[in-house]
Scaffold this active site. Structure first.
Site, mmCIF file in Angstrom:
data_model
loop_
_atom_site.group_PDB
_atom_site.id
_atom_site.type_symbol
_atom_site.label_atom_id
_atom_site.label_comp_id
_atom_site.label_asym_id
_atom_site.label_seq_id
_atom_site.Cartn_x
_atom_site.Cartn_y
_atom_site.Cartn_z
ATOM 1 N N HIS A 173 0.763 -1.160 0.237
ATOM 2 C CA HIS A 173 0.132 -0.109 0.110
ATOM 3 C C HIS A 173 1.029 1.468 -0.220
ATOM 4 O O HIS A 173 1.748 1.294 0.480
ATOM 5 C CB HIS A 173 -1.018 -0.058 1.443
ATOM 6 C CG HIS A 173 -1.468 1.158 1.428
ATOM 7 N ND1 HIS A 173 -2.205 1.811 2.444
ATOM 8 C CD2 HIS A 173 -2.902 1.488 0.412
ATOM 9 C CE1 HIS A 173 -3.359 3.051 2.030
ATOM 10 N NE2 HIS A 173 -3.663 2.607 0.571
ATOM 11 N N HIS A 218 7.649 19.428 -13.722
ATOM 12 C CA HIS A 218 8.422 18.767 -14.537
ATOM 13 C C HIS A 218 10.033 17.822 -13.558
ATOM 14 O O HIS A 218 10.179 17.032 -13.606
ATOM 15 C CB HIS A 218 8.469 18.463 -15.562
ATOM 16 C CG HIS A 218 9.537 17.366 -16.609
ATOM 17 N ND1 HIS A 218 9.160 16.199 -16.514
ATOM 18 C CD2 HIS A 218 11.004 17.316 -16.543
ATOM 19 C CE1 HIS A 218 9.595 15.147 -17.680
ATOM 20 N NE2 HIS A 218 10.633 16.208 -17.386
#
Length: 139
Positions: free
Chosen positions: A20, A106
């Protein structure tokens, strides 16, 4: 957690071992991959396999709860961004759970890829066609 069958053994193994909140990155042919990261290089030639086909194959196997993409993806490559968001919406509908979508610059995205258990390189040559998937649970 895996959901179905995938032919690429490296990618299948990584997905099967995700816990998870673990992350994997699917990237275009040009994204720099840190030396310390596990690289799963699927690229054959320009455009093969595509980013979208690789995302589809991954989503067929992996339960996700979060998505991270570069802010620039929306403006520089809007058509492919929209294709990705359509797939994410379909995944939400299929699994009945909401999926968080986060946008980061980015340069920050490239740094964040270091947290991924693996980086999957495609043959995609569309600018900013990169995504980080955060693993969810199937229950």
């Amino acid at each position: 957690m895996k959901k179905n069958t995938l032919l690429n053994s490296e990618l299948s193994y990584i997905i099967a071992t995700l816990g998870h909140t673990d992350e994997i990155t699917i990237c275009d042919a040009g994204l720099p991959i840190p030396d310390a990261s596990q690289r799963i290089d699927l690229a054959l030639i320009q455009g093969i396999p595509t980013f979208i086909d690789t995302v589809k194959a991954t989503l067929a196997e992996m339960q996700i709860e979060g998505v991270i993409v570069a802010e620039e993806f929306k403006t520089v490559s809007p058509q492919m961004h929209d294709e990705l968001m359509t797939l994410i919406a379909a995944e939400e509908a299929q699994c009945g759970k909401s999926i968080t979508v986060s946008y980061i610059p980015h340069e920050e995205f490239k740094i964040h890829t270091r947290e991924s258990k693996a980086i999957v390189r495609t043959g995609e040559c569309t600018p900013y066609a990169n995504v980080i998937f955060q693993s969810g649970v199937v229950f």
